[in-house]
Design an enzyme around this catalytic site. Structure first.
Site, short mmCIF file in Angstrom:
data_model
loop_
_atom_site.label_atom_id
_atom_site.label_comp_id
_atom_site.label_asym_id
_atom_site.label_seq_id
_atom_site.Cartn_x
_atom_site.Cartn_y
_atom_site.Cartn_z
N PHE A 15 0.83 -1.21 0.00
CA PHE A 15 0.00 0.00 0.00
C PHE A 15 0.86 1.26 0.00
O PHE A 15 0.60 2.21 -0.74
CB PHE A 15 -0.91 0.01 1.22
CG PHE A 15 -2.05 -0.95 1.13
CD1 PHE A 15 -3.06 -0.77 0.20
CD2 PHE A 15 -2.13 -2.05 1.98
CE1 PHE A 15 -4.12 -1.66 0.10
CE2 PHE A 15 -3.18 -2.94 1.89
CZ PHE A 15 -4.18 -2.75 0.96
N GLU A 175 -11.04 -12.76 11.65
CA GLU A 175 -11.57 -12.96 10.30
C GLU A 175 -11.34 -14.40 9.84
O GLU A 175 -12.22 -15.03 9.24
CB GLU A 175 -10.94 -11.95 9.34
CG GLU A 175 -11.45 -10.54 9.66
CD GLU A 175 -10.87 -9.43 8.78
OE1 GLU A 175 -11.52 -8.40 8.64
OE2 GLU A 175 -9.77 -9.60 8.24
N ALA A 324 -3.48 -0.31 6.86
CA ALA A 324 -3.37 0.08 5.47
C ALA A 324 -3.44 1.61 5.28
O ALA A 324 -2.71 2.17 4.47
CB ALA A 324 -4.47 -0.60 4.66
#
Ligand SMILES: Cc1cc2nc3c(=O)[nH]c(=O)nc-3n(C[C@H](O)[C@H](O)[C@H](O)COP(=O)(O)OP(=O)(O)OC[C@H]3O[C@@H](n4cnc5c(N)ncnc54)[C@H](O)[C@@H]3O)c2cc1C
Length: 452
Positions: A15, A175, A324
């Protein structure tokens, strides 16, 4: 591109590196982007590659393709293995070929990797989740374990293969746990003949007493409830003190010890900065923090080396976390600082604009925190979906991801379930096959037990 132009070398095209390169699009500079992989990786969706929702290509477009329309950029595949800060030269290893690359300005954005807190031997048994290699290896291990479970002679032999232990209950661990639970409870029905995938155990462990550390208390509790509703066993205040082929040794806060038999272990517990940070700090007289991140000046440059910037997960500045948004904004800031200086203007300090945090637990369930606002459930999941589609790189990748999400979340399918032996056994050497019996009965569990 002419050689008289100011030459900016960007190391790492995650990123931070990508946002730096894009911010230099109209600048009067020559840009060289160097990365040891040929792709720009959208790390936040790695867990979906591991669990068969997305393909690796969906989240990792080729860097050359991503930057093909930016005529002042050239791309180089290679790992930066040395930095001569005094001479402004890098040594790059491209598949065994060494090249020396000079720079006028340098932006280092090589990110972070998994930390095993001094127990690197755990890595063999519990892969982390940082690269496409990791995600494909985990996919191989998860679906491979289910294949071995299908062959097990009885429930006792099957149980360790149907137990998935995830170490670390931060966003990545949460997650992953949610997706593996949903995979087993929802997506794999009618796929196996000798066991019900719903009987799989998914165990999420953490040494602290809550899940989702960076989130507000209410969202942590909500996420934990959602996980438990999905059937995930959440074991908090529980430290992992040993990891081997067959399971984990644990120790709870009251000192009690125990053992979990689990063939598939996943490490989502810690990060350490890329080793290039420490090397750069040594060469440039800078310092690193405990996680190996390079301490930078307020404008993201190194003390005594205003031409060298460290950004993203590798940067230590004002306690900013490895997320990010920090990477994108700091990469952009370093690039803008270079162009400001070329125009004879002063550098400005980096100011981070916090746009909030989010984590998804399973389909239609997520938690989102933006300023003072908190969202949960379906609305939060739609927000998660929107943000991830918006930040994915490349139109084709967005379309492919949305199609795969429709299959997985509206339907029940997991289309990306291809595994290879090479991936599943990546960290180990496969032992010679051992024939347990020859009557065709499914009794190979003991033989295959030593594969990992
Ligand atoms: C599984 C997972 C889930 C995440 N989920 C979220 C989330 O939901 N939200 C969020 O905000 N953040 C999330 N993050 C964190 C986020 O992905 C990182 O903060 C971000 O990727 C950091 O960007 P970066 O550019 O600094 O480093 P990276 O994205 O790691 O990029 C570093 C690049 O440098 C290259 N490189 C490394 N060493 C060298 C070398 N020596 N030479 C050349 N190239 C090199 C690598 O190949 C890589 O391309 C997640 C991270 C992971 C791993």
């Amino acid at each position: 591109m002419t050689s008289e132009r100011h030459k900016v070398v960007i190391v790492g095209c995650g990123f931070a590196g990508l946002f730096a390169a894009r911010a230099l699009k109209r600048a009067p500079v020559e840009v060289v982007v160097i990365d040891k992989t040929n792709h720009h990786l959208f790390q936040p969706l790695l867990y979906q590659v591991a669990t068969g929702v997305l393909s690796e290509g969906d989240i990792a477009p080729p860097i050359r393709d991503v930057l093909r329309h930016q005529s002042n950029v050239s791309v180089m595949l290679g790992e930066v293995v040395d930095v001569e800060a005094a001479n402004r030269v890098l040594t790059v290893d491209t598949l065994g070929h060494a090249t020396r690359v000079s720079y006028d300005s340098l932006i280092v954005a090589t990110g972070a990797s998994s930390s095993y807190f001094g127990h690197d031997e755990y890595a063999r048994h519990a892969p982390g989740m940082k690269t496409i290699d990791d995600a494909l290896e985990l996919r191989g291990r998860i679906f491979g374990a289910l294949e071995i479970a299908e062959l097990a002679p009885d429930a006792i032999a099957r149980e360790p293969w149907l137990t998935f232990a995830i170490v670390g209950a931060g966003p990545t661990g949460v997650e992953l746990a949610g997706q593996i639970a949903e995979l087993c409870r929802r997506a794999l029905s009618s796929n196996f003949r000798h066991f019900d995938p719903k009987s799989a155990r998914v165990i999420l462990l953490d040494g602290v007493d809550h899940v989702l550390g960076p989130f507000p208390e209410r969202l942590r509790r909500h996420a934990q409830r959602d996980l438990e509703r999905l059937g995930v066993e959440v074991r908090l205040s529980t430290q992992v003190v040993g990891v081997d082929d067959e399971g984990l040794d644990i120790k709870s806060a009251d000192g009690a010890t125990g053992r979990i038999a689990a063939r598939t272990k996943i490490w989502a517990a810690g990060v350490q900065a890329s080793p290039l940070g420490r090397l750069l700090a040594e060469r440039a007289g800078a310092t690193v923090d405990r996680a190996g991140r390079v301490e930078v000046q307020p404008d993201c440059s190194l003390p005594g080396h205003p031409e060298v910037f460290v950004v993203g997960d590798l940067m230590a500045l004002n306690g900013l976390g490895g997320v990010a948004e920090v990477a994108m904004q700091s990469g952009h800031h370093a690039a803008r600082t270079i162009t400001r200086r070329l125009r004879g203007r002063e550098a400005k300090p980096f100011r981070y604009l916090d746009l909030g945090t989010m984590a998804t637990i399973a389909r239609f369930r997520a938690v989102v925190s933006v300023g003072r606002l908190r969202f949960t459930g379906f609305l939060a999941w739609v927000m998660w979906l929107f943000v991830h589609v918006a930040f994915m790189t490349g139109f084709k990748n967005r379309v492919a991801a949305v199609a795969n999400w429709a299959v997985a979340f509206l339907g029940r399918g997991r289309r990306q379930r291809t595994i290879t032996k090479q991936q599943a056994l990546a960290r180990t050497t496969a032992p010679a096959p051992q024939i347990v019996n020859t009557n065709g009965s499914p009794a190979v569990a003991q033989a295959t037990a030593s594969q990992r």
